[in-house]
Design a protein around this motif. Structure first.
Motif, PDB file in Angstrom:
ATOM      1  N   PRO A  55       0.822  -1.215   0.000  1.00 40.75           N
ATOM      2  CA  PRO A  55       0.000   0.000   0.000  1.00 40.75           C
ATOM      3  C   PRO A  55       0.860   1.270   0.000  1.00 40.75           C
ATOM      4  O   PRO A  55       1.845   1.364   0.711  1.00 40.75           O
ATOM      5  N   GLY A  56       0.465   2.225  -0.843  1.00 33.03           N
ATOM      6  CA  GLY A  56       1.194   3.474  -0.937  1.00 33.03           C
ATOM      7  C   GLY A  56       0.676   4.512   0.047  1.00 33.03           C
ATOM      8  O   GLY A  56      -0.481   4.481   0.463  1.00 33.03           O
ATOM      9  N   ARG A  57       1.579   5.414   0.401  1.00 34.33           N
ATOM     10  CA  ARG A  57       1.235   6.522   1.307  1.00 34.33           C
ATOM     11  C   ARG A  57       1.924   7.776   0.800  1.00 34.33           C
ATOM     12  O   ARG A  57       2.893   7.704   0.059  1.00 34.33           O
ATOM     13  N   PHE A  58       1.444   8.917   1.212  1.00 30.48           N
ATOM     14  CA  PHE A  58       2.090  10.184   0.909  1.00 30.48           C
ATOM     15  C   PHE A  58       2.896  10.583   2.140  1.00 30.48           C
ATOM     16  O   PHE A  58       2.352  10.654   3.251  1.00 30.48           O
ATOM     17  N   LEU A  59       4.180  10.836   1.954  1.00 30.73           N
ATOM     18  CA  LEU A  59       5.083  11.138   3.061  1.00 30.73           C
ATOM     19  C   LEU A  59       5.733  12.496   2.871  1.00 30.73           C
ATOM     20  O   LEU A  59       5.962  12.940   1.750  1.00 30.73           O
ATOM     21  N   LYS A  60       6.054  13.133   3.994  1.00 26.21           N
ATOM     22  CA  LYS A  60       6.844  14.368   3.950  1.00 26.21           C
ATOM     23  C   LYS A  60       7.953  14.260   4.977  1.00 26.21           C
ATOM     24  O   LYS A  60       7.853  13.513   5.960  1.00 26.21           O
ATOM     25  N   LEU A  61       9.012  15.017   4.742  1.00 21.88           N
ATOM     26  CA  LEU A  61      10.142  15.029   5.656  1.00 21.88           C
ATOM     27  C   LEU A  61       9.690  15.592   6.996  1.00 21.88           C
ATOM     28  O   LEU A  61       9.036  16.632   7.060  1.00 21.88           O
ATOM     29  N   SER A  62      10.014  14.891   8.048  1.00 21.25           N
ATOM     30  CA  SER A  62       9.583  15.281   9.383  1.00 21.25           C
ATOM     31  C   SER A  62      10.486  16.355   9.966  1.00 21.25           C
ATOM     32  O   SER A  62      11.677  16.433   9.640  1.00 21.25           O
ATOM     33  N   ASP A  63       9.921  17.145  10.834  1.00 20.96           N
ATOM     34  CA  ASP A  63      10.714  18.122  11.584  1.00 20.96           C
ATOM     35  C   ASP A  63      11.670  17.415  12.538  1.00 20.96           C
ATOM     36  O   ASP A  63      12.593  18.018  13.054  1.00 20.96           O
ATOM     37  N   ASN A  67      20.845  14.791  12.476  1.00 17.50           N
ATOM     38  CA  ASN A  67      22.115  14.348  11.903  1.00 17.50           C
ATOM     39  C   ASN A  67      22.194  12.838  11.736  1.00 17.50           C
ATOM     40  O   ASN A  67      23.047  12.338  11.015  1.00 17.50           O
ATOM     41  N   HIS A  68      21.341  12.100  12.422  1.00 17.29           N
ATOM     42  CA  HIS A  68      21.370  10.637  12.353  1.00 17.29           C
ATOM     43  C   HIS A  68      20.559  10.097  11.187  1.00 17.29           C
ATOM     44  O   HIS A  68      20.610   8.917  10.891  1.00 17.29           O
ATOM     45  N   GLY A  69      19.787  10.927  10.536  1.00 14.24           N
ATOM     46  CA  GLY A  69      19.011  10.468   9.398  1.00 14.24           C
ATOM     47  C   GLY A  69      17.765  11.285   9.169  1.00 14.24           C
ATOM     48  O   GLY A  69      17.425  12.177   9.948  1.00 14.24           O
ATOM     49  N   LYS A  70      17.116  10.953   8.087  1.00  9.70           N
ATOM     50  CA  LYS A  70      15.876  11.620   7.731  1.00  9.70           C
ATOM     51  C   LYS A  70      14.707  10.768   8.190  1.00  9.70           C
ATOM     52  O   LYS A  70      14.732   9.551   8.069  1.00  9.70           O
ATOM     53  N   PHE A  71      13.712  11.429   8.710  1.00  6.68           N
ATOM     54  CA  PHE A  71      12.496  10.757   9.145  1.00  6.68           C
ATOM     55  C   PHE A  71      11.329  11.316   8.340  1.00  6.68           C
ATOM     56  O   PHE A  71      11.266  12.510   8.078  1.00  6.68           O
ATOM     57  N   PHE A  72      10.450  10.423   7.967  1.00  2.00           N
ATOM     58  CA  PHE A  72       9.289  10.833   7.199  1.00  2.00           C
ATOM     59  C   PHE A  72       8.031  10.573   8.007  1.00  2.00           C
ATOM     60  O   PHE A  72       7.987   9.660   8.821  1.00  2.00           O
ATOM     61  N   GLU A  73       7.021  11.391   7.739  1.00  2.00           N
ATOM     62  CA  GLU A  73       5.734  11.181   8.391  1.00  2.00           C
ATOM     63  C   GLU A  73       4.646  11.188   7.320  1.00  2.00           C
ATOM     64  O   GLU A  73       4.796  11.810   6.264  1.00  2.00           O
ATOM     65  N   VAL A  74       3.581  10.471   7.586  1.00  2.00           N
ATOM     66  CA  VAL A  74       2.464  10.375   6.657  1.00  2.00           C
ATOM     67  C   VAL A  74       1.682  11.678   6.693  1.00  2.00           C
ATOM     68  O   VAL A  74       1.383  12.210   7.763  1.00  2.00           O
ATOM     69  N   VAL A  75       1.359  12.203   5.518  1.00  2.00           N
ATOM     70  CA  VAL A  75       0.553  13.428   5.461  1.00  2.00           C
ATOM     71  C   VAL A  75      -0.923  13.043   5.561  1.00  2.00           C
ATOM     72  O   VAL A  75      -1.304  11.898   5.297  1.00  2.00           O
ATOM     73  N   SER A  76      -1.738  13.987   5.930  1.00  2.00           N
ATOM     74  CA  SER A  76      -3.175  13.732   6.043  1.00  2.00           C
ATOM     75  C   SER A  76      -3.774  13.479   4.660  1.00  2.00           C
ATOM     76  O   SER A  76      -3.196  13.839   3.637  1.00  2.00           O
ATOM     77  N   GLU A  77      -4.940  12.854   4.654  1.00  2.00           N
ATOM     78  CA  GLU A  77      -5.616  12.604   3.382  1.00  2.00           C
ATOM     79  C   GLU A  77      -5.908  13.924   2.677  1.00  2.00           C
ATOM     80  O   GLU A  77      -5.788  14.021   1.463  1.00  2.00           O
ATOM     81  N   ALA A  78      -6.281  14.943   3.432  1.00  2.00           N
ATOM     82  CA  ALA A  78      -6.580  16.251   2.845  1.00  2.00           C
ATOM     83  C   ALA A  78      -5.349  16.824   2.139  1.00  2.00           C
ATOM     84  O   ALA A  78      -5.453  17.378   1.036  1.00  2.00           O
TER      85      ALA A  78
END
Length: 109
Positions: A55-63, A67-78
């Motif tokens: 299943p696919g999701r829409f992700l954005k770079l998290s705040d 320095n240890h890496g990039k974290f992504f979070e799922v964006v809202s359906e809207a």
């Protein structure tokens, strides 16, 4: 689908699928003036991505990225629907002729 600018996300499998879905539906979206039809096209794109395997999701770079890496979070359906609609509304970028490209590159004879 990674919601980000730049060429780095273009090869992501989700972004490739997303780009193809947008390309396939853009002319129909832009041709209709019926809001309900436009919404159906937007929801169709979202449904195809969410129904893919895996299943696919829409992700954005998290705040929370550090320095240890990039974290992504799922964006809202809207937010996902807004991104899809914007992509479908965008006019195609101007494609340069070969002659124009050669002029800019300084190789035109």
């Amino acid at each position: 689908v990674i919601c980000s600018r730049g060429n780095g996300v273009l090869t992501n499998p989700g972004n490739v699928l997303y780009a193809n879905l947008i390309k396939e539906r853009k002319s129909n979206y832009q041709a209709t003036s019926v809001t309900k039809e436009k919404k159906l096209i937007v929801f169709e794109v979202l449904h195809i991505i969410q129904s893919s395997n895996p299943p696919g999701r829409f992700l954005k770079l998290s705040d929370k990225s550090d320095n240890h890496g990039k974290f992504f979070e799922v964006v809202s359906e809207a937010e996902a629907l807004k991104k899809i609609a914007q992509a479908l509304r965008e006019k195609p970028k101007k494609t340069w002729s070969r002659q124009e490209e050669e002029i800019v590159a300084g190789t035109f004879i």
